[in-house]
Scaffold this motif. Structure first.
Motif, PDB file in Angstrom:
ATOM      1  N   ASP A  52       0.867  -1.165   0.000  1.00 14.10           N
ATOM      2  CA  ASP A  52       0.000   0.000   0.000  1.00 14.10           C
ATOM      3  C   ASP A  52       0.912   1.225   0.000  1.00 14.10           C
ATOM      4  O   ASP A  52       1.911   1.275   0.692  1.00 14.10           O
ATOM      5  N   VAL A  53       0.578   2.182  -0.850  1.00 18.18           N
ATOM      6  CA  VAL A  53       1.415   3.367  -1.032  1.00 18.18           C
ATOM      7  C   VAL A  53       0.833   4.558  -0.293  1.00 18.18           C
ATOM      8  O   VAL A  53       1.562   5.327   0.315  1.00 18.18           O
ATOM      9  N   SER A  54      -0.489   4.711  -0.348  1.00 16.27           N
ATOM     10  CA  SER A  54      -1.135   5.878   0.242  1.00 16.27           C
ATOM     11  C   SER A  54      -2.540   5.500   0.685  1.00 16.27           C
ATOM     12  O   SER A  54      -3.192   4.669   0.064  1.00 16.27           O
ATOM     13  N   TYR A  55      -2.992   6.136   1.751  1.00 13.49           N
ATOM     14  CA  TYR A  55      -4.368   5.951   2.200  1.00 13.49           C
ATOM     15  C   TYR A  55      -5.278   7.039   1.637  1.00 13.49           C
ATOM     16  O   TYR A  55      -6.489   6.884   1.638  1.00 13.49           O
ATOM     17  N   ASP A  56      -4.705   8.168   1.190  1.00 10.20           N
ATOM     18  CA  ASP A  56      -5.512   9.280   0.696  1.00 10.20           C
ATOM     19  C   ASP A  56      -4.863   9.904  -0.529  1.00 10.20           C
ATOM     20  O   ASP A  56      -3.946  10.704  -0.375  1.00 10.20           O
ATOM     21  N   THR A  59      -4.060   3.954  -2.602  1.00 10.79           N
ATOM     22  CA  THR A  59      -3.181   3.635  -3.730  1.00 10.79           C
ATOM     23  C   THR A  59      -2.283   2.469  -3.363  1.00 10.79           C
ATOM     24  O   THR A  59      -1.786   2.398  -2.243  1.00 10.79           O
ATOM     25  N   ARG A 148      -4.883   2.941  -8.227  1.00 16.65           N
ATOM     26  CA  ARG A 148      -5.881   3.453  -7.294  1.00 16.65           C
ATOM     27  C   ARG A 148      -6.791   2.310  -6.891  1.00 16.65           C
ATOM     28  O   ARG A 148      -7.193   1.500  -7.723  1.00 16.65           O
TER      29      ARG A 148
END
Length: 175
Positions: A52-56, A59, A148
């Motif tokens: 996981d790269v980003s929560y917001d 992504t 995404r």
């Protein structure tokens, strides 16, 4: 002990490549299946290089060998799914991780469900993600897909996930 990377290390030296592979395998990683549709055909392979790269916004990134048929299939679509396998799904990981998989019918013997995008999800996986590919980055021999998250679901920790560690598949110890 593996050689230490230094300023004069020949990174193409097979001994160094083997040392790197051995060192990188010392970290347990969850095992998943990335899948997509290419026309009416469903394609899938086993992967253990995703994060996981980003929560917001939500992504994820997935690494795929650039010379694989799966990479070719993913070039022709903008959606894919990632199914995190349970410890009971080792056979699926082994089947989809074999080199030279057939181009068609690879998922015919595996129970799947459809993600909202229509992509195949491995049934009974501990979690799944419906992904939209937003960027593709070439990183040496691999393609890094930046995706995404369009939808996801988790079964929690029961059953536990399948892990890849020290070059083999493992079941985590019970809590």
């Amino acid at each position: 002990m593996a050689p230490i990377l230094g300023p004069h290390t020949d990174m193409s030296d097979p001994a160094f490549v083997d040392a790197y592979r051995s060192t990188a395998q010392d970290f347990p990683r969850p095992v998943a299946v990335i899948a997509c549709r290419r026309g009416s055909a469903r394609h899938a392979i086993t992967v253990d290089s995703f994060l996981d790269v980003s929560y917001d916004p939500p992504t994820m990134a997935v690494s795929i060998y650039g010379g694989s048929r799966m990479a070719e299939s993913l070039e022709l679509t903008d959606t894919c799914t990632l199914s995190v396998l349970s410890a009971e799904q080792k056979g699926i990981a082994q089947w989809l991780g074999e080199p030279a998989q057939p181009l068609r019918g690879v998922l015919d013997s595996i129970e799947t469900v459809e993600a909202p995008s229509g992509g195949p999800v491995i049934a009974h996986s501990v979690a799944w993600f419906d992904l939209r590919i937003v960027e593709r980055v070439t990183a040496e021999t691999h393609e890094l897909l930046i995706c995404r998250v369009e939808a996801c679901s988790s079964a929690g920790t029961t059953p536990p996930p399948l892990l890849h560690w020290a070059g083999e598949y493992h079941r985590p110890a019970p809590r």
